[in-house]
Motif scaffolding. Structure first.
Motif, PDB file in Angstrom:
ATOM      1  N   ALA A 195      12.573   0.502   1.752  1.00 56.25           N
ATOM      2  CA  ALA A 195      11.770   1.210   1.123  1.00 56.25           C
ATOM      3  C   ALA A 195      12.226   2.735   0.663  1.00 56.25           C
ATOM      4  O   ALA A 195      12.161   3.357   1.475  1.00 56.25           O
ATOM      5  CB  ALA A 195      10.163   1.069   0.866  1.00 56.25           C
ATOM      6  N   ILE A 196      12.518   3.048  -0.543  1.00 57.66           N
ATOM      7  CA  ILE A 196      13.019   4.431  -0.684  1.00 57.66           C
ATOM      8  C   ILE A 196      11.916   5.526  -0.628  1.00 57.66           C
ATOM      9  O   ILE A 196      11.979   6.435   0.081  1.00 57.66           O
ATOM     10  CB  ILE A 196      13.697   4.577  -2.074  1.00 57.66           C
ATOM     11  CG1 ILE A 196      14.996   3.691  -2.090  1.00 57.66           C
ATOM     12  CG2 ILE A 196      14.273   6.115  -2.396  1.00 57.66           C
ATOM     13  CD1 ILE A 196      15.647   3.639  -3.419  1.00 57.66           C
ATOM     14  N   GLN A 197      11.115   4.841  -1.084  1.00 54.00           N
ATOM     15  CA  GLN A 197       9.605   5.837  -1.032  1.00 54.00           C
ATOM     16  C   GLN A 197       8.547   4.718  -0.599  1.00 54.00           C
ATOM     17  O   GLN A 197       8.038   3.985  -1.579  1.00 54.00           O
ATOM     18  CB  GLN A 197       9.375   6.489  -2.307  1.00 54.00           C
ATOM     19  CG  GLN A 197       8.078   7.514  -2.298  1.00 54.00           C
ATOM     20  CD  GLN A 197       8.124   8.288  -3.552  1.00 54.00           C
ATOM     21  OE1 GLN A 197       8.897   9.340  -3.540  1.00 54.00           O
ATOM     22  NE2 GLN A 197       7.467   8.027  -4.506  1.00 54.00           N
ATOM     23  N   PRO A 198       7.741   4.830   0.427  1.00 54.62           N
ATOM     24  CA  PRO A 198       6.680   3.641   0.593  1.00 54.62           C
ATOM     25  C   PRO A 198       5.522   3.770   0.113  1.00 54.62           C
ATOM     26  O   PRO A 198       4.864   2.898  -0.106  1.00 54.62           O
ATOM     27  CB  PRO A 198       6.505   4.006   2.209  1.00 54.62           C
ATOM     28  CG  PRO A 198       6.992   5.420   2.663  1.00 54.62           C
ATOM     29  CD  PRO A 198       7.733   5.713   1.516  1.00 54.62           C
ATOM     30  N   ASN A 199       5.097   4.880  -0.449  1.00 52.26           N
ATOM     31  CA  ASN A 199       3.822   5.211  -1.172  1.00 52.26           C
ATOM     32  C   ASN A 199       4.057   5.987  -2.483  1.00 52.26           C
ATOM     33  O   ASN A 199       4.906   6.852  -2.666  1.00 52.26           O
ATOM     34  CB  ASN A 199       2.825   5.989  -0.307  1.00 52.26           C
ATOM     35  CG  ASN A 199       2.462   5.076   0.915  1.00 52.26           C
ATOM     36  OD1 ASN A 199       1.949   3.969   1.016  1.00 52.26           O
ATOM     37  ND2 ASN A 199       2.673   5.485   2.222  1.00 52.26           N
ATOM     38  N   LEU A 200       2.950   5.825  -3.463  1.00 50.27           N
ATOM     39  CA  LEU A 200       3.024   6.520  -4.712  1.00 50.27           C
ATOM     40  C   LEU A 200       2.599   8.120  -4.156  1.00 50.27           C
ATOM     41  O   LEU A 200       1.504   8.225  -3.655  1.00 50.27           O
ATOM     42  CB  LEU A 200       1.914   5.907  -5.579  1.00 50.27           C
ATOM     43  CG  LEU A 200       1.875   6.425  -6.988  1.00 50.27           C
ATOM     44  CD1 LEU A 200       3.366   6.112  -7.591  1.00 50.27           C
ATOM     45  CD2 LEU A 200       0.978   5.593  -7.940  1.00 50.27           C
ATOM     46  N   PRO A 201       3.132   9.153  -4.616  1.00 46.82           N
ATOM     47  CA  PRO A 201       3.052  10.463  -4.499  1.00 46.82           C
ATOM     48  C   PRO A 201       1.515  10.866  -4.969  1.00 46.82           C
ATOM     49  O   PRO A 201       1.116  10.421  -6.123  1.00 46.82           O
ATOM     50  CB  PRO A 201       4.122  11.091  -5.485  1.00 46.82           C
ATOM     51  CG  PRO A 201       5.058  10.469  -5.366  1.00 46.82           C
ATOM     52  CD  PRO A 201       4.677   8.938  -5.335  1.00 46.82           C
ATOM     53  N   ALA A 202       0.809  11.436  -4.197  1.00 42.11           N
ATOM     54  CA  ALA A 202      -0.525  11.825  -4.365  1.00 42.11           C
ATOM     55  C   ALA A 202      -0.823  12.600  -5.615  1.00 42.11           C
ATOM     56  O   ALA A 202      -1.876  12.648  -6.241  1.00 42.11           O
ATOM     57  CB  ALA A 202      -1.320  12.150  -3.019  1.00 42.11           C
ATOM     58  N   SER A 254      -5.928 -10.273  -1.331  1.00 43.63           N
ATOM     59  CA  SER A 254      -4.639  -9.909  -1.162  1.00 43.63           C
ATOM     60  C   SER A 254      -3.969 -11.071  -0.194  1.00 43.63           C
ATOM     61  O   SER A 254      -4.784 -11.694   0.495  1.00 43.63           O
ATOM     62  CB  SER A 254      -4.592  -8.524  -0.187  1.00 43.63           C
ATOM     63  OG  SER A 254      -5.116  -8.657   1.064  1.00 43.63           O
ATOM     64  N   ASP A 255      -2.785 -10.958   0.109  1.00 40.64           N
ATOM     65  CA  ASP A 255      -2.184 -11.817   0.832  1.00 40.64           C
ATOM     66  C   ASP A 255      -1.300 -10.916   1.795  1.00 40.64           C
ATOM     67  O   ASP A 255      -1.146  -9.841   1.884  1.00 40.64           O
ATOM     68  CB  ASP A 255      -0.998 -12.715   0.117  1.00 40.64           C
ATOM     69  CG  ASP A 255       0.179 -12.165  -0.465  1.00 40.64           C
ATOM     70  OD1 ASP A 255       0.265 -10.866  -0.520  1.00 40.64           O
ATOM     71  OD2 ASP A 255       1.234 -12.735  -0.750  1.00 40.64           O
ATOM     72  N   VAL A 256      -1.049 -11.798   2.884  1.00 42.57           N
ATOM     73  CA  VAL A 256      -0.357 -10.709   4.109  1.00 42.57           C
ATOM     74  C   VAL A 256       1.264 -10.322   3.855  1.00 42.57           C
ATOM     75  O   VAL A 256       1.299  -9.207   4.147  1.00 42.57           O
ATOM     76  CB  VAL A 256      -0.260 -11.838   5.291  1.00 42.57           C
ATOM     77  CG1 VAL A 256       0.645 -11.255   6.390  1.00 42.57           C
ATOM     78  CG2 VAL A 256      -1.585 -12.429   5.747  1.00 42.57           C
ATOM     79  N   HIS A 257       1.610 -11.063   2.870  1.00 38.58           N
ATOM     80  CA  HIS A 257       3.162 -10.641   2.846  1.00 38.58           C
ATOM     81  C   HIS A 257       3.245  -9.242   2.046  1.00 38.58           C
ATOM     82  O   HIS A 257       4.097  -8.477   2.398  1.00 38.58           O
ATOM     83  CB  HIS A 257       4.011 -11.611   1.974  1.00 38.58           C
ATOM     84  CG  HIS A 257       5.338 -11.519   1.593  1.00 38.58           C
ATOM     85  ND1 HIS A 257       6.469 -10.916   2.526  1.00 38.58           N
ATOM     86  CD2 HIS A 257       5.925 -11.196   0.504  1.00 38.58           C
ATOM     87  CE1 HIS A 257       7.491 -10.730   1.862  1.00 38.58           C
ATOM     88  NE2 HIS A 257       7.177 -10.594   0.705  1.00 38.58           N
ATOM     89  N   HIS A 258       2.589  -9.079   0.935  1.00 36.20           N
ATOM     90  CA  HIS A 258       2.568  -8.062   0.092  1.00 36.20           C
ATOM     91  C   HIS A 258       1.686  -6.949   0.389  1.00 36.20           C
ATOM     92  O   HIS A 258       2.214  -5.671   0.240  1.00 36.20           O
ATOM     93  CB  HIS A 258       2.644  -8.312  -1.279  1.00 36.20           C
ATOM     94  CG  HIS A 258       3.366  -9.413  -1.951  1.00 36.20           C
ATOM     95  ND1 HIS A 258       3.298 -10.538  -2.271  1.00 36.20           N
ATOM     96  CD2 HIS A 258       4.547  -8.994  -2.299  1.00 36.20           C
ATOM     97  CE1 HIS A 258       4.458 -10.977  -2.699  1.00 36.20           C
ATOM     98  NE2 HIS A 258       5.344 -10.123  -2.815  1.00 36.20           N
ATOM     99  N   ASP A 259       0.486  -7.078   0.932  1.00 34.41           N
ATOM    100  CA  ASP A 259      -0.463  -5.893   0.979  1.00 34.41           C
ATOM    101  C   ASP A 259      -1.147  -6.046   2.342  1.00 34.41           C
ATOM    102  O   ASP A 259      -1.104  -5.230   3.149  1.00 34.41           O
ATOM    103  CB  ASP A 259      -1.563  -5.858   0.086  1.00 34.41           C
ATOM    104  CG  ASP A 259      -0.707  -5.618  -1.229  1.00 34.41           C
ATOM    105  OD1 ASP A 259       0.072  -4.566  -1.371  1.00 34.41           O
ATOM    106  OD2 ASP A 259      -0.796  -6.478  -2.243  1.00 34.41           O
ATOM    107  N   ASP A 286       0.857   2.126   2.552  1.00 29.65           N
ATOM    108  CA  ASP A 286      -0.519   2.481   2.987  1.00 29.65           C
ATOM    109  C   ASP A 286      -1.549   2.738   2.266  1.00 29.65           C
ATOM    110  O   ASP A 286      -2.590   3.391   2.629  1.00 29.65           O
ATOM    111  CB  ASP A 286      -0.087   3.612   3.792  1.00 29.65           C
ATOM    112  CG  ASP A 286       1.028   3.643   4.789  1.00 29.65           C
ATOM    113  OD1 ASP A 286       1.149   2.654   5.737  1.00 29.65           O
ATOM    114  OD2 ASP A 286       1.931   4.444   4.655  1.00 29.65           O
ATOM    115  N   GLN A 287      -1.512   2.484   0.964  1.00 30.40           N
ATOM    116  CA  GLN A 287      -2.345   2.717  -0.296  1.00 30.40           C
ATOM    117  C   GLN A 287      -3.051   1.354  -0.556  1.00 30.40           C
ATOM    118  O   GLN A 287      -2.709   0.391  -0.347  1.00 30.40           O
ATOM    119  CB  GLN A 287      -1.964   3.470  -1.133  1.00 30.40           C
ATOM    120  CG  GLN A 287      -1.245   4.858  -0.968  1.00 30.40           C
ATOM    121  CD  GLN A 287      -0.294   5.122  -2.049  1.00 30.40           C
ATOM    122  OE1 GLN A 287       0.354   4.422  -2.951  1.00 30.40           O
ATOM    123  NE2 GLN A 287      -0.251   6.523  -2.104  1.00 30.40           N
ATOM    124  N   THR A 288      -4.391   1.494  -1.006  1.00 32.53           N
ATOM    125  CA  THR A 288      -5.110   0.286  -1.959  1.00 32.53           C
ATOM    126  C   THR A 288      -5.495   0.884  -3.128  1.00 32.53           C
ATOM    127  O   THR A 288      -5.488   1.934  -3.393  1.00 32.53           O
ATOM    128  CB  THR A 288      -6.026  -0.129  -0.838  1.00 32.53           C
ATOM    129  OG1 THR A 288      -7.137   0.738  -1.070  1.00 32.53           O
ATOM    130  CG2 THR A 288      -5.891  -0.162   0.610  1.00 32.53           C
TER     131      THR A 288
END
Length: 493
Positions: free
Chosen positions: A81-88, A129-134, A115-117
């Motif tokens: 992943a180039i960026q794992p989370n959406l910038p806050a 949610s499912d295990v694979h995506h979230d 790491d976000q929900t």
């Protein structure tokens, strides 16, 4: 009756649903509820995703920006992943709606940040949610345990995989199967049930503030695993190959054929794809039936007249078209064109069809205008409210083309940009030959016309559109791509 006159919003987002499943001239897929939404509201005939990959498209939907504007360029759950989370610091439509009093709730797939929900963006998350995506909630797994059929503890039938032996599960990617569980034990049923719970909770409250509920179904994304009666609802023997199944990849970027082998789809013959298509269509109908339960709940609680209902998908799915599986660095309508229907009582004209070109992330601006919230200048989105209010009539100033991009997934980085008008599609491929399709003469997108002498003016004009769009949206590739295209245009002269 609520004190706040702003409408409620029910947003149903499917995962990898092809646009043609609900098109008027599409295949014989039973989508009675989605068709009802079109007949009671407006169907958009030229809606596209800004990018055909889950995290990136969903981040665009949240932020109203193209992927190069929010930075989520590939899937957040992958190791690369180039960026794992959406910038806050990026504004999202959900947080802005929460700020003005909307009660936001969410069920199902998220897949926007590792790491976000949804709760980090103003929503109350209700599970699924499912295990694979979230893997951010255990509610569905607990539900299945209580029913005596734990997730993963069932024997599937008619399994189909990619690879040299499509019936051998020891290698390849899982494509489709029949599950022996009851419909009530599917994730689609569970997500509808949780959505109905949200509707009932709002109906039982004081209804001072409007609600915004988002239901994200896990499907019809592969693997296409469905129970009866959906697994045998469509007969594979009666499904003919699509026109694009004649794909030879001649004159196309080499990555197209490479992807066929990378995905393992080269081992799938048409009888396999017919079986997979039948399961895919069954999956669509399963979700459609759960959508019906949700709309019935709205009506039963007297909320249907004050609720705008929106259905869209993050992107499409090849399902054997162009002989491909899943999605990837191929910008065909199969994965970039999406379904979009809106029913807004008192606003949308029943049975109206809008031919204006629109984007998935235009919904971010649309939701804000529905909620009477100013659209941030940073959004690359245009509210659809004028189209919804105008019966589908296209304002004179409305753009007549859409733009999309792609940056790669686990196959590796691969820069693409696409311009699509009503008739033509142009794809800029950084490391390979560009593509140009005449969609009127070649709707299956089989013949690449990029070097055809009769299309020189079309090439020049559509490349100019791309350069202008890159400047308007501050695409980082504008530093060098325009010069490349200018040299290509000079070579045409």
């Amino acid at each position: 009756m609520a004190d706040d006159t702003r409408p409620n919003v029910l947003f149903v987002l499917t995962d990898q649903e092809r646009y043609d499943c609900t098109a008027s001239d599409g295949p014989p897929v039973e989508t009675e509820t989605m068709d009802r939404l079109s007949s009671e509201g407006m169907r958009f005939d030229h809606a596209v995703t800004p990018i055909s990959i889950c995290t990136s498209a969903r981040a665009s939907l949240m932020t109203g920006r193209y992927p190069h504007g929010h930075g989520m360029l590939n899937n957040s759950h992958e190791a690369d992943a180039i960026q794992p989370n959406l910038p806050a610091d990026l504004e999202t439509f959900s947080e802005l709606l929460a700020d003005v009093g909307y009660e936001l709730s969410y069920t199902g797939k998220w897949h926007v940040g590792r790491d976000q929900t949804p709760e980090d963006f103003g929503f109350s998350y209700l599970g699924g949610s499912d295990v694979h995506h979230d893997d951010i909630d255990d509610a569905f797994r607990e539900y299945r345990r209580e029913r005596g059929v734990p997730v993963g503890d069932v024997d599937l039938e008619d399994e189909l995989y990619t690879g040299d032996d499509p019936r051998d599960g020891s290698e390849g990617t899982f494509v489709a199967a029949t599950t022996p569980v009851d419909v009530e034990e599917t994730r689609a049923w569970f997500l509808a049930e949780r959505t109905i719970d949200a509707i009932e909770a709002h109906a039982a409250g004081d209804q001072t503030d409007p609600f915004f509920h988002r239901a994200d179904f896990y499907g019809p994304h592969h693997p296409y695993v469905v129970p009866e009666p959906y697994a045998s609802m469509y007969d594979p023997d009666e499904i003919d190959p699509p026109a694009s199944y004649a794909e030879t990849y001649a004159g196309k970027p080499q990555v197209h054929e490479n992807y066929l082998y990378y995905r393992g789809a080269d081992g799938l013959e048409w009888d396999h794809w017919a079986d997979a298509t039948a399961k895919y269509w069954g999956f669509v109908t399963l979700i459609d039936d759960q959508f019906e339960r949700v709309l019935d709940a709205l009506e039963a609680h007297g909320l249907d007249e004050e609720t705008a209902v929106v259905h869209a998908s993050d992107h499409g799915d090849f399902v054997g078209n162009h002989r491909q599986f899943n999605k990837g660095p191929l910008m065909y309508d199969d994965t970039y064109r999406i379904p979009l229907q809106v029913r807004w009582p008192g606003v949308t004209e029943p049975g109206s069809v809008c031919t204006a070109p629109v984007h998935l992330h235009d919904l971010a601006a649309t939701f804000l205008e529905i909620g009477d919230v100013p659209v941030p200048d940073a959004f690359d989105a245009r509210s659809l409210v004028p189209l919804l209010e105008g019966g589908g009539a296209v304002p004179e100033a409305w753009p007549d083309s859409t733009f999309s991009e792609y940056h790669g997934d686990e196959f590796g980085l691969y820069t693409q940009r696409m311009v699509r008008t009503d008739r033509y599609k142009y794809v800029y491929n950084g490391p390979d030959i560009d593509e140009l399709y005449d969609l009127e003469r070649d709707p299956a997108e089989l013949t690449n016309l990029i070097d055809h002498p009769e299309y020189g003016d079309v090439r020049a004009e559509i490349r100019e559109r791309l350069v202008d769009w890159m400047a308007e949206t501050d695409d980082p590739n504008q530093g060098w791509v325009p010069a490349v295209l200018e040299r290509a245009s000079r070579a045409d002269d």
